[in-house]
Design a protein around this motif. Structure first.
Motif, PDB file in Angstrom:
ATOM      1  N   GLU A 161       0.839  -1.204   0.000  1.00 48.26           N
ATOM      2  CA  GLU A 161       0.000   0.000   0.000  1.00 48.26           C
ATOM      3  C   GLU A 161       0.874   1.253   0.000  1.00 48.26           C
ATOM      4  O   GLU A 161       1.921   1.295   0.654  1.00 48.26           O
ATOM      5  N   VAL A 162       0.409   2.265  -0.702  1.00 47.02           N
ATOM      6  CA  VAL A 162       1.185   3.495  -0.853  1.00 47.02           C
ATOM      7  C   VAL A 162       1.493   4.138   0.496  1.00 47.02           C
ATOM      8  O   VAL A 162       2.637   4.535   0.761  1.00 47.02           O
ATOM      9  N   ALA A 163       0.500   4.228   1.368  1.00 43.14           N
ATOM     10  CA  ALA A 163       0.713   4.895   2.655  1.00 43.14           C
ATOM     11  C   ALA A 163       1.760   4.145   3.476  1.00 43.14           C
ATOM     12  O   ALA A 163       2.616   4.758   4.131  1.00 43.14           O
ATOM     13  N   ASP A 221      -5.561   5.624   3.040  1.00 43.21           N
ATOM     14  CA  ASP A 221      -6.085   4.261   3.216  1.00 43.21           C
ATOM     15  C   ASP A 221      -7.524   4.173   2.720  1.00 43.21           C
ATOM     16  O   ASP A 221      -8.347   3.427   3.287  1.00 43.21           O
ATOM     17  N   ILE A 222      -7.870   4.880   1.678  1.00 45.74           N
ATOM     18  CA  ILE A 222      -9.280   4.955   1.310  1.00 45.74           C
ATOM     19  C   ILE A 222      -9.812   3.639   0.755  1.00 45.74           C
ATOM     20  O   ILE A 222     -11.013   3.385   0.829  1.00 45.74           O
ATOM     21  N   ALA A 223      -8.948   2.777   0.217  1.00 46.45           N
ATOM     22  CA  ALA A 223      -9.439   1.468  -0.222  1.00 46.45           C
ATOM     23  C   ALA A 223      -9.961   0.691   0.997  1.00 46.45           C
ATOM     24  O   ALA A 223     -11.052   0.111   0.967  1.00 46.45           O
ATOM     25  N   THR A 224      -9.184   0.702   2.080  1.00 45.43           N
ATOM     26  CA  THR A 224      -9.612  -0.001   3.302  1.00 45.43           C
ATOM     27  C   THR A 224     -10.830   0.667   3.934  1.00 45.43           C
ATOM     28  O   THR A 224     -11.771  -0.005   4.374  1.00 45.43           O
ATOM     29  N   LEU A 225     -10.839   1.991   3.976  1.00 40.59           N
ATOM     30  CA  LEU A 225     -11.993   2.702   4.544  1.00 40.59           C
ATOM     31  C   LEU A 225     -13.259   2.348   3.756  1.00 40.59           C
ATOM     32  O   LEU A 225     -14.348   2.208   4.334  1.00 40.59           O
ATOM     33  N   ALA A 244       1.394   2.123  -6.612  1.00 35.48           N
ATOM     34  CA  ALA A 244       0.249   3.018  -6.813  1.00 35.48           C
ATOM     35  C   ALA A 244      -1.017   2.315  -6.356  1.00 35.48           C
ATOM     36  O   ALA A 244      -1.221   1.128  -6.645  1.00 35.48           O
ATOM     37  N   ASP A 245      -1.847   3.045  -5.628  1.00 39.89           N
ATOM     38  CA  ASP A 245      -3.159   2.497  -5.232  1.00 39.89           C
ATOM     39  C   ASP A 245      -4.171   3.634  -5.139  1.00 39.89           C
ATOM     40  O   ASP A 245      -3.934   4.729  -5.673  1.00 39.89           O
ATOM     41  N   ASP A 246      -5.297   3.382  -4.483  1.00 39.03           N
ATOM     42  CA  ASP A 246      -6.359   4.394  -4.439  1.00 39.03           C
ATOM     43  C   ASP A 246      -5.912   5.679  -3.763  1.00 39.03           C
ATOM     44  O   ASP A 246      -6.530   6.738  -3.953  1.00 39.03           O
ATOM     45  N   PRO A 272      -6.260   7.790  -9.669  1.00 39.05           N
ATOM     46  CA  PRO A 272      -6.538   6.639 -10.545  1.00 39.05           C
ATOM     47  C   PRO A 272      -7.805   6.876 -11.360  1.00 39.05           C
ATOM     48  O   PRO A 272      -8.748   7.505 -10.876  1.00 39.05           O
ATOM     49  N   ILE A 273      -7.830   6.343 -12.597  1.00 38.63           N
ATOM     50  CA  ILE A 273      -9.036   6.537 -13.426  1.00 38.63           C
ATOM     51  C   ILE A 273     -10.174   5.610 -12.988  1.00 38.63           C
ATOM     52  O   ILE A 273     -11.321   5.858 -13.303  1.00 38.63           O
ATOM     53  N   TYR A 274      -9.829   4.522 -12.277  1.00 47.35           N
ATOM     54  CA  TYR A 274     -10.905   3.699 -11.672  1.00 47.35           C
ATOM     55  C   TYR A 274     -10.410   3.177 -10.323  1.00 47.35           C
ATOM     56  O   TYR A 274      -9.215   3.169 -10.061  1.00 47.35           O
ATOM     57  N   ARG A 275     -11.331   2.758  -9.505  1.00 49.87           N
ATOM     58  CA  ARG A 275     -11.038   2.258  -8.165  1.00 49.87           C
ATOM     59  C   ARG A 275     -11.828   1.007  -7.876  1.00 49.87           C
ATOM     60  O   ARG A 275     -12.987   0.936  -8.305  1.00 49.87           O
ATOM     61  N   PRO A 276     -11.308   0.031  -7.101  1.00 47.81           N
ATOM     62  CA  PRO A 276      -9.951   0.016  -6.576  1.00 47.81           C
ATOM     63  C   PRO A 276      -8.942  -0.352  -7.651  1.00 47.81           C
ATOM     64  O   PRO A 276      -9.269  -1.032  -8.618  1.00 47.81           O
ATOM     65  N   ALA A 277      -7.703   0.113  -7.427  1.00 46.13           N
ATOM     66  CA  ALA A 277      -6.596  -0.228  -8.315  1.00 46.13           C
ATOM     67  C   ALA A 277      -5.349  -0.239  -7.462  1.00 46.13           C
ATOM     68  O   ALA A 277      -5.175   0.641  -6.599  1.00 46.13           O
ATOM     69  N   CYS A 278      -4.493  -1.209  -7.658  1.00 51.09           N
ATOM     70  CA  CYS A 278      -3.300  -1.362  -6.805  1.00 51.09           C
ATOM     71  C   CYS A 278      -2.241  -2.105  -7.594  1.00 51.09           C
ATOM     72  O   CYS A 278      -2.424  -3.274  -7.919  1.00 51.09           O
TER      73      CYS A 278
END
Lengths: 228, 228, 228, 228, 228, 228
Positions: free
Chosen positions: D23-25, E117-121, D165-167, D43-49
């Motif tokens: 995860e980015v964080a 952490d918005i994917a997890t949230l 890269a992630d959300d 990101p252009i769509y979510r979730p993406a990782c």
């Protein structure tokens, strides 16, 4: 581990002297259109035109402690360059720090954040290029780094690089490229002087630069409005 | 129900006098780093430095009707503070309203929106801090409120509060805290004067503020560039 | 197919003369609150106040080739108006092009992009209204169009339209409406002069515009603060 | 002189594997809060990782020619990183280039500019982090560079660095630091898992982190609202 | 002096229950078009719709220490509202703090800063409205205040006020006005339901709202395009 | 004089049918890279893809009265396009107006301002492209114009023009050019399908587009990293 690098390598006095009065746009062109800081970096007063050696500081958002550490590393002819580790518009810098820098012969400040006391800075003739003007105060809690490479307003700046700043903005020149860039800039200035005279006399760029054949080639058509 | 509050409580003349020539950064620090309006509030000309009592107006987007109601509530020494009920950059205010305010002894305008006729306002010496400069006209259709608490550029402002504005921006001081803040500001100015002299003489902030022991404590390391 | 339209219809010298010294806010009001360019269009120096005939250029992002084609179409009294086909803040224009335009009697530049060499442009007294100040250079690779209708800073501008620009921003007047707008502007100026005198003498807008009855009608209540 | 660097040094497959699902964080914290790209990269769509090796391209504003040169340098496990030489929001990249990159095993795109065809990219499952979504087309006129160090969204990125890269956004890890950062990240994840359980059970951060003594030390006072 | 106010007055359970499922636009209209936070406050996922009691925290830029103090003051049905003392987009809040708040029955977070952490949230179903999504970490150095009045995204919010947040944004309702606003909102919903049915059946707003006479009065003219 | 133009000329049903499922990027390219609205125009939900005939409304800032006049001019297959006379982000449009438009067969809304009730609009499947999402209410005081040419998000739009909108943004096609643009778009789609297959099979754009000779010509050099 926070660090303050001392005794950084600087350009020679001869090299620095070649940048006196240099213009940002000229230097930017002379080194192949690179090194320009983002256009949001604006001078607090105009006209202003400086050049000098970069002393760099990397600071936490809302914390100007490291500026005091940086001051001690400055010599006459230096320019202090401040980057934040996260975007911030707080007023890191005011007339007291300017007084201290001026006493050390520093030529100006480039800060990717806010500045305050600009009326006094203007009276003092201490030029600053900043992202914002904001009286918001900062604290002195978090240690940072001095004289490490930083990214300031989108450009990588090393301690010892040359900074040129004027009403158009700010440009950085690598120390190792300083003489060759100065050579190109000199040629460019000579070249422009000649062109300026021809243009002032009414000659057209279309002819001076011999653009007409290529415009024909790419298909530009001239049409009289009456024939539309 | 739209309301115009009359005969608001103002600071005493003695209190107001203490703010003459006060600087925004100093006042902001003196009251514990609070009360600053957003950094997008910029003066239309520089230098400009005023202080006075807030008369507040809350107006609809694109509608300057209430400004005329507010003018009547103004006295010498007042500053008109205008907030919109929705973000707007239209030019609510121009030279006619400035002429009217000036005739009543008003010291300036703080508006979280746009202003126009700035060449004339500059000639008149009527200072304005605004979010935008925009000739876009407004209408006079929607009633609003005068002398109610407003939120202007991110700060809560009550009628009767003290406004200080200069080249750095705008700060608000609560009427009830006006004297204690002035006390702190006076001390701060004295303190800074002493420090400015030492810094001008070349003494370092690192020593004046005794920062070296704490920098060692947090682990700052000095490294000669040659040893990297 | 890229095109450069020549011999565009211009307003008569008499019509143009009526716009000398005209103010943007006045013209905007006089033509029914239309024609204003976006508020991000700012003059590079102040005060600045011009009017003239629009010569238009549509250019690719980062490419100033077409400006040289446009220069040739300019006559004394013209103003060059530049729009980009995609948003861009690069510095399309500097002192060489300004020298060329000045030699042809052009009064200024309106560009929905960036400009550079502003210190020199200021010394030359060549006024520019732009979206940005940025030394970033451009290339000369992509052909565009000259003297076609463009959208510049949110407004449709035809070649031959009248441009008025001052410290407040920029407004466009259709060539066909130029005389009727000038008539309205003249009336407006006369009307404002009279009002300015009454306001300067202390009369209130509430009375001059007879606003009190309508304020009562919409329910505005006056309350003494002591009664809250 | 435009250059395309080939056969860049990449992290080992073992090292890259440690970043799968990272995860980015977490990575940002694990490497001492550095390396984050600006928050406008979304990101252009979510979730993406995704994670992978940076292939870098430096392109002119509005010109995507170099992307085709960069494609050839990509291998499975790579991520294409695009920086512009001047700020630009044009749509450099669409479904055709994505098809080409996908055919080469590329995991995604990081672009400090615009992207288009996002509905198709979303269907294809090809993730992109960009500054803008904009259908504005680009040309193929100006040569640039591939696999040189670039500044992308405020961060220095070398070819061969690791991108995560992630959300939340995008972070870069220096290739030389990749294993030590992965070690720290692993520890951090373990540590957070333990804390998450205690917090979920209702224990307070004030107690888990033993904050109460230090809060007392800095003077935090608890006051019952009834006693105000 | 930093303070944490305890045992704040909250709306009654009955009052809070009236806001379940309430929509931001409806509440905003029901209380006379006031109380809306700035439009940059966006939910991290959609759809999301909450209401509850405000617990407020005022934090330094880049410092989330006070959030831990605030957590202890939260009860089931509360919403944490975070304002910064200077603009900041750092990621103050992630999944650990969310776990802690969720364990205490808190319904969501409103923060005039960044979140991570918005994917997890999103997986947890813990809704957040924020100014930014940014993984940038914060420190725990500077004390702030809990449960004092704050200005969050342009609105004054007191502890104990009611917050309503949905896909449109965030609105605050004063605790003292909560029942009367709920009454107006109920009427408004009933009224809209009736109108929605008529509109769905093809009736025009022009007729339902009886707008035709007034449009005639203000001079609207209908012209067939063929007659232009 | 405010006007509502009736019985505007529309494209034929056959022409409109050719735009069903058309993509914005394709149409933009097919008509020579023109007609794109600014990139800040974003859909409230994704995916969304519509095309239809423009009905235009020009409205005052913060005033949605004219939308009701515009509704009556709409037919099945139309798209309502709303421009403001001054920049505004207020929520002009919500689920009641959407219900009314849907009842008339309107396919969607393009608005250079704000929209609200987006959760309900999403449930209804009524697509909107807007500059902002904001619950801020509007009034019904100021008359405007319907079916006159407008400038919306930087593009000139005439009533009767064709609008295409999808996840990438919004593009306008002149009614007179609708068939020729559709022809070009069809060719472009065919061409891209062929290329997509070759790219998916691993062929490089460098070869498909025969770029290698020209890259050599402009001086691109390939250097192995080991040789640097």
């Amino acid at each position: 581990m926070p660090v303050c690098v001392t005794n950084i390598a600087r350009p020679s006095a001869e090299t620095l002297a070649r940048y006196e009065g240099a213009e940002v746009a000229t230097i930017h062109e002379a080194q192949g259109r690179k090194g320009l800081l983002a256009s949001y970096m604006r001078p607090i007063y105009r006209p202003a035109c400086i050049s000098g050696t970069a002393i760099t500081a990397s600071v936490a958002p809302g914390d100007n402690w490291m500026l005091h550490v940086a001051v001690e590393q400055c010599q006459p002819g230096d320019i202090l360059v401040v980057a934040t580790t996260s975007p911030c518009e707080d007023g890191y810098f005011g007339d007291l720090l300017a007084t201290s820098l001026k006493a050390r012969g520093v030529r100006g400040l480039i800060i990717d954040a806010g500045v305050r006391d600009i009326a006094t800075l203007t009276e003092m003739g201490f030029p600053v290029w900043s992202k914002a003007i904001f009286a918001q105060g900062t604290v002195k809690n978090t240690v940072g780094n001095v004289n490490i490479p930083v990214i300031c307003a989108g450009q990588h700046i090393n301690p010892g690089d040359i900074i040129v700043a004027d009403d158009d903005g700010v440009v950085v020149v690598r120390r190792e490229e300083a003489d060759s860039v100065a050579d190109s800039a000199d040629q460019r200035v000579d070249n422009e002087t000649a062109k300026r005279e021809r243009l002032a006399a009414g000659e057209l760029g279309l002819d001076i630069y011999n653009m007409r054949p290529r415009l024909k080639e790419v298909g530009l058509i001239y049409v009289d409005q009456k024939d539309l």
